[in-house]
Design a protein around this motif. Sequence first.
Motif, mmCIF file in Angstrom:
data_model
loop_
_atom_site.group_PDB
_atom_site.id
_atom_site.type_symbol
_atom_site.label_atom_id
_atom_site.label_comp_id
_atom_site.label_asym_id
_atom_site.label_seq_id
_atom_site.Cartn_x
_atom_site.Cartn_y
_atom_site.Cartn_z
ATOM 1 N N ALA A 269 0.819 -1.211 0.000
ATOM 2 C CA ALA A 269 0.000 0.000 0.000
ATOM 3 C C ALA A 269 0.853 1.261 0.000
ATOM 4 O O ALA A 269 1.991 1.282 0.478
ATOM 5 C CB ALA A 269 -0.936 0.008 1.207
ATOM 6 N N ARG A 270 0.266 2.323 -0.538
ATOM 7 C CA ARG A 270 0.839 3.662 -0.480
ATOM 8 C C ARG A 270 -0.236 4.619 0.041
ATOM 9 O O ARG A 270 -1.427 4.381 -0.156
ATOM 10 C CB ARG A 270 1.332 4.132 -1.856
ATOM 11 C CG ARG A 270 2.528 3.354 -2.374
ATOM 12 C CD ARG A 270 3.072 3.933 -3.666
ATOM 13 N NE ARG A 270 4.350 3.340 -4.015
ATOM 14 C CZ ARG A 270 5.168 3.801 -4.957
ATOM 15 N NH1 ARG A 270 4.804 4.872 -5.677
ATOM 16 N NH2 ARG A 270 6.323 3.225 -5.206
ATOM 17 N N GLN A 301 3.967 3.242 2.419
ATOM 18 C CA GLN A 301 4.837 4.389 2.128
ATOM 19 C C GLN A 301 3.972 5.634 1.959
ATOM 20 O O GLN A 301 2.856 5.556 1.453
ATOM 21 C CB GLN A 301 5.648 4.125 0.855
ATOM 22 C CG GLN A 301 6.628 2.967 0.977
ATOM 23 C CD GLN A 301 7.321 2.664 -0.338
ATOM 24 O OE1 GLN A 301 6.672 2.559 -1.368
ATOM 25 N NE2 GLN A 301 8.629 2.522 -0.305
ATOM 26 N N VAL A 302 4.518 6.773 2.371
ATOM 27 C CA VAL A 302 3.726 7.993 2.475
ATOM 28 C C VAL A 302 4.221 9.050 1.491
ATOM 29 O O VAL A 302 5.407 9.403 1.486
ATOM 30 C CB VAL A 302 3.770 8.558 3.914
ATOM 31 C CG1 VAL A 302 2.925 9.824 4.020
ATOM 32 C CG2 VAL A 302 3.266 7.512 4.901
ATOM 33 N N ALA A 303 3.305 9.557 0.668
ATOM 34 C CA ALA A 303 3.560 10.711 -0.200
ATOM 35 C C ALA A 303 2.774 11.904 0.345
ATOM 36 O O ALA A 303 1.869 11.744 1.164
ATOM 37 C CB ALA A 303 3.144 10.412 -1.638
ATOM 38 N N VAL A 304 3.115 13.104 -0.122
ATOM 39 C CA VAL A 304 2.523 14.326 0.425
ATOM 40 C C VAL A 304 2.043 15.223 -0.713
ATOM 41 O O VAL A 304 2.769 15.446 -1.682
ATOM 42 C CB VAL A 304 3.534 15.102 1.298
ATOM 43 C CG1 VAL A 304 2.870 16.322 1.926
ATOM 44 C CG2 VAL A 304 4.127 14.207 2.382
ATOM 45 N N ALA A 537 10.457 6.551 9.295
ATOM 46 C CA ALA A 537 9.186 6.504 8.561
ATOM 47 C C ALA A 537 9.478 6.232 7.098
ATOM 48 O O ALA A 537 10.466 6.734 6.542
ATOM 49 C CB ALA A 537 8.423 7.818 8.715
ATOM 50 N N LEU A 538 8.623 5.433 6.469
ATOM 51 C CA LEU A 538 8.780 5.108 5.047
ATOM 52 C C LEU A 538 8.043 6.177 4.236
ATOM 53 O O LEU A 538 6.816 6.289 4.298
ATOM 54 C CB LEU A 538 8.208 3.722 4.745
ATOM 55 C CG LEU A 538 8.831 2.555 5.514
ATOM 56 C CD1 LEU A 538 8.107 1.259 5.180
ATOM 57 C CD2 LEU A 538 10.319 2.434 5.199
ATOM 58 N N MET A 539 8.795 6.949 3.472
ATOM 59 C CA MET A 539 8.224 8.047 2.702
ATOM 60 C C MET A 539 8.445 7.814 1.210
ATOM 61 O O MET A 539 9.200 6.918 0.806
ATOM 62 C CB MET A 539 8.862 9.378 3.116
ATOM 63 C CG MET A 539 8.858 9.650 4.607
ATOM 64 S SD MET A 539 7.219 9.760 5.337
ATOM 65 C CE MET A 539 6.626 11.295 4.612
#
Length: 564
Positions: A269-270, A301-304, A537-539
């Motif tokens: 997942a993202r 994983q995290v996007a912004v 943190a996984l970014m």
Amino acid sequence: MEGQERPAPPASPFADGHLVLWTLCSVLLPVLITLWCSVQRSRRQLHRRDIFRKSKHGWRDTDLFSQPTYCCVCAQHILQGAFCDCCGLRVDEGCLKKADKRFPCKEIMLKSDSKALDAMPHHWIRGNVPLCSYCVVCKQQCGNQPKLCDYRCIWCQKTVHDECMKNSLRNEKCDFGEFKNLIIPPSYLTSINHMRKDKKTDYEMLASKLGKQWTPLIILANSRSGTNMGEGLLGEFRILLNPVQVFDVTKTPPIKALQLCTLLPYDSARVLVCGGDGTVGWVLDALDEMKIKGQEKYIPQVAVLPLGTGNDLSNTLGWGTGYAGEIPVAQVLRNVMEADGIKLDRWKVQVTNKGYYNLRKPKEFTMNNYFSIGPDALMALNFHAHREKAPSLFSSRILNKAVYLFYGTKDCLVQECKDLNKKVELELDGERVELPNLEGIIVLNIGYWGGGCRLWEGMGDETYPLARHDDGLLEVVGVYGSFHCAQIQVKLANPFRIGQAHTVRLILKCSMMPMQVDGEPWAQGPCTVTITHKTHALMLYFSGEQTDDDVSSTSDQEDTKETE
């Protein structure tokens, strides 16, 4: 007798009465008409809300559509009405009930008992296709006639002319289009539901049928961020994805929304966080809670997508300083698919109050961006105090930065944080550091600070190791005041670089001083502040949004490598 003038007849009281009556009518009639219109409008609004509440569509009303629009029921041209922010239906107010009965919305799960993942046909709706869309059959432009015409699939977003629509196309299986690797298909959730009833959790085998490139995306948007832009983005993402993947964090907390990841394969997942740095920190804290619950394998994983004021973290990760709709939402999804995974250091900030009779537990914060004491924390404290009193006045990025400028100018004259070196002691990795006459100390985890300034590099005229967000090191700098901060932001001065360290300890010996962690300020009395590494943190890092500072810092890094 004849030469004398006759006296004028007495004025009739009815003449004055008519004048008063007409005056009252001219005043009261518009008032009564206005009241009648407001009552009728409130009745219509209550009627609409009742329909919206009972409907399966995500209806939202608008006073003006942004493009030529035709009602999907009566085919008449409309300027205002309602639209579904899940499937894109647009109808006149009087046709809402008919539209509810005639047109089904997007189904987050299939009603049938079929477990096949590739058995879903297209879901066509007629009219109001996107501008500059082309027919999948003849490759000509769609929607260019002034009437309700042409079709669009609400899942794959393909469009087709009325005359090109064939029975074979109506029954064709939908492949979910360009964003098939981001969409959670309704049939997948249906299969998951069957597996959970049978107490099976082999999601890997189920997901293998969707391909190795399948990385489902979860949208966590703050509808209050970015002059309420988040609310509009929620609808646009629901149209392009499965509505079950899109959450408003003001209504569904991140820790609840992220439980959707436990229904997906490990490490697949993202997450796209639409909001400011505070919203990102809120989501990362929720991911830490998932680790505590033993759900570490499901951590996404995290996007912004930056919607706040500062957005220094998103700028560091390549997502830019702020999103104002300059690129379409579809391009945002493409950027997420192209982004690369990286790690972000997260730090524990522990604040222990001084005093013999202090029985309170130390305050603990999680730091992603920076910690500071001094003028920039004072500006943030003044800003937050006024924003809490009148939040509606602080809905513009430009206005917010103007308020920061006002408080910075005020501090240049007052100098409330002077002689900081006499009030604090600083230790880096256990070694005490002698400080010059400073007004502020800033501890950095990321490259950007203060809304887009690369603080550690300064003007770039001196060779220093570049600041990184994944090396387990903190950069510590000092500033001589608010005016010095302003000089640094326009590259007219360098900060006072104190050093890099794995652990930072700051002792405030006396007086009250403003402090902040990631833009959350408070006034602090004598205490000890200890900053230690907490976790990673996984970014997601997007390399396509590089600023001038990024380019210059990259070239500086290459030059230093060549000299070595």
